[in-house]
Design a protein around this motif. Structure first.
Motif, mmCIF file in Angstrom:
data_model
loop_
_atom_site.group_PDB
_atom_site.id
_atom_site.type_symbol
_atom_site.label_atom_id
_atom_site.label_comp_id
_atom_site.label_asym_id
_atom_site.label_seq_id
_atom_site.Cartn_x
_atom_site.Cartn_y
_atom_site.Cartn_z
ATOM 1 N N LEU A 61 0.828 -1.213 0.000
ATOM 2 C CA LEU A 61 0.000 0.000 0.000
ATOM 3 C C LEU A 61 0.859 1.257 0.000
ATOM 4 O O LEU A 61 0.540 2.241 -0.684
ATOM 5 C CB LEU A 61 -0.955 -0.010 1.188
ATOM 6 N N GLY A 62 1.952 1.242 0.754
ATOM 7 C CA GLY A 62 2.863 2.382 0.774
ATOM 8 C C GLY A 62 3.484 2.641 -0.588
ATOM 9 O O GLY A 62 3.598 3.798 -1.022
ATOM 10 N N CYS A 63 3.874 1.576 -1.266
ATOM 11 C CA CYS A 63 4.460 1.733 -2.598
ATOM 12 C C CYS A 63 3.430 2.242 -3.608
ATOM 13 O O CYS A 63 3.749 3.100 -4.442
ATOM 14 C CB CYS A 63 5.068 0.420 -3.075
ATOM 15 N N LYS A 68 1.618 6.859 -6.864
ATOM 16 C CA LYS A 68 0.630 7.862 -7.290
ATOM 17 C C LYS A 68 1.173 9.277 -7.090
ATOM 18 O O LYS A 68 0.939 10.157 -7.916
ATOM 19 C CB LYS A 68 -0.692 7.672 -6.530
ATOM 20 N N ILE A 69 1.908 9.505 -6.005
ATOM 21 C CA ILE A 69 2.512 10.820 -5.785
ATOM 22 C C ILE A 69 3.560 11.101 -6.864
ATOM 23 O O ILE A 69 3.590 12.191 -7.446
ATOM 24 C CB ILE A 69 3.121 10.907 -4.369
ATOM 25 N N LEU A 70 4.411 10.121 -7.132
ATOM 26 C CA LEU A 70 5.425 10.295 -8.173
ATOM 27 C C LEU A 70 4.795 10.521 -9.537
ATOM 28 O O LEU A 70 5.287 11.334 -10.324
ATOM 29 C CB LEU A 70 6.347 9.077 -8.238
ATOM 30 N N VAL A 74 5.670 13.457 -12.131
ATOM 31 C CA VAL A 74 6.217 13.208 -13.467
ATOM 32 C C VAL A 74 5.481 14.051 -14.501
ATOM 33 O O VAL A 74 6.089 14.557 -15.444
ATOM 34 C CB VAL A 74 6.140 11.706 -13.832
ATOM 35 N N SER A 75 4.186 14.233 -14.317
ATOM 36 C CA SER A 75 3.409 15.000 -15.289
ATOM 37 C C SER A 75 3.778 16.481 -15.277
ATOM 38 O O SER A 75 3.467 17.195 -16.218
ATOM 39 C CB SER A 75 1.908 14.821 -15.026
ATOM 40 N N ARG A 76 4.456 16.959 -14.224
ATOM 41 C CA ARG A 76 4.837 18.375 -14.130
ATOM 42 C C ARG A 76 6.257 18.660 -14.588
ATOM 43 O O ARG A 76 6.651 19.810 -14.640
ATOM 44 C CB ARG A 76 4.665 18.862 -12.690
ATOM 45 N N LEU A 85 12.282 10.264 -12.140
ATOM 46 C CA LEU A 85 11.061 9.922 -11.408
ATOM 47 C C LEU A 85 10.434 8.641 -11.946
ATOM 48 O O LEU A 85 9.865 7.853 -11.182
ATOM 49 C CB LEU A 85 10.064 11.080 -11.470
ATOM 50 N N THR A 86 10.540 8.425 -13.247
ATOM 51 C CA THR A 86 10.031 7.191 -13.844
ATOM 52 C C THR A 86 10.770 5.980 -13.284
ATOM 53 O O THR A 86 10.144 4.984 -12.890
ATOM 54 C CB THR A 86 10.168 7.251 -15.380
#
Length: 134
Positions: A61-63, A68-70, A74-76, A85-86
């Protein structure tokens, strides 16, 4: 791979090689763990598994949460920052799969490994290899 001021410029080919290397290591460890069989037996195996399945759930769950945060970060960004980040996103998926492989090796229980591989494959979907400028 080109370098600019001692920094590696990631091409699509380099990212694909990194992704396949991460996946290959996980699959080979899982196959070896499955072939070797459980290293623990009896009550020790049951005790370790009951503790490790809870830790696995927290790690998984942590990963997923961290991926999702990463993904939003990445989109920014673009270029080298996006490539880094990928790779970090893939590494989070790999961590879950490796932990599942360790559980498989210790206890012989397959489902944490399969869930970990599923999360790793999901990281490949969430963090696709971009175009030539990635």
């Amino acid at each position: 791979v080109r370098t600019l001021n001692h920094h590696i410029i990631m091409s699509t080919n380099v990212l694909q090689i990194i992704r396949m290397a991460l996946f290959s290591g996980v699959v080979l460890l899982g196959l070896a763990a499955f072939a070797i069989g459980p290293q623990l037996e009896g009550t020790e195996q049951a005790t370790i598994f009951s503790e490790m399945r809870m830790v696995f759930a927290v790690v998984a769950l942590g990963c997923i949460f961290a991926m999702k945060i990463l993904q939003s970060r990445v989109s920014r960004v673009e270029g080298e920052a996006a490539a880094r980040l990928t790779i970090a996103g893939w590494a989070l998926g790999e961590a879950t799969a490796l932990f599942g492989a360790i559980i498989l090796l210790m206890t012989g229980v397959l489902w944490p490994f399969l869930i970990g591989v599923g999360i790793m494959l999901a990281s490949f979907v969430l963090f696709p290899v971009g175009g030539p400028d990635s």
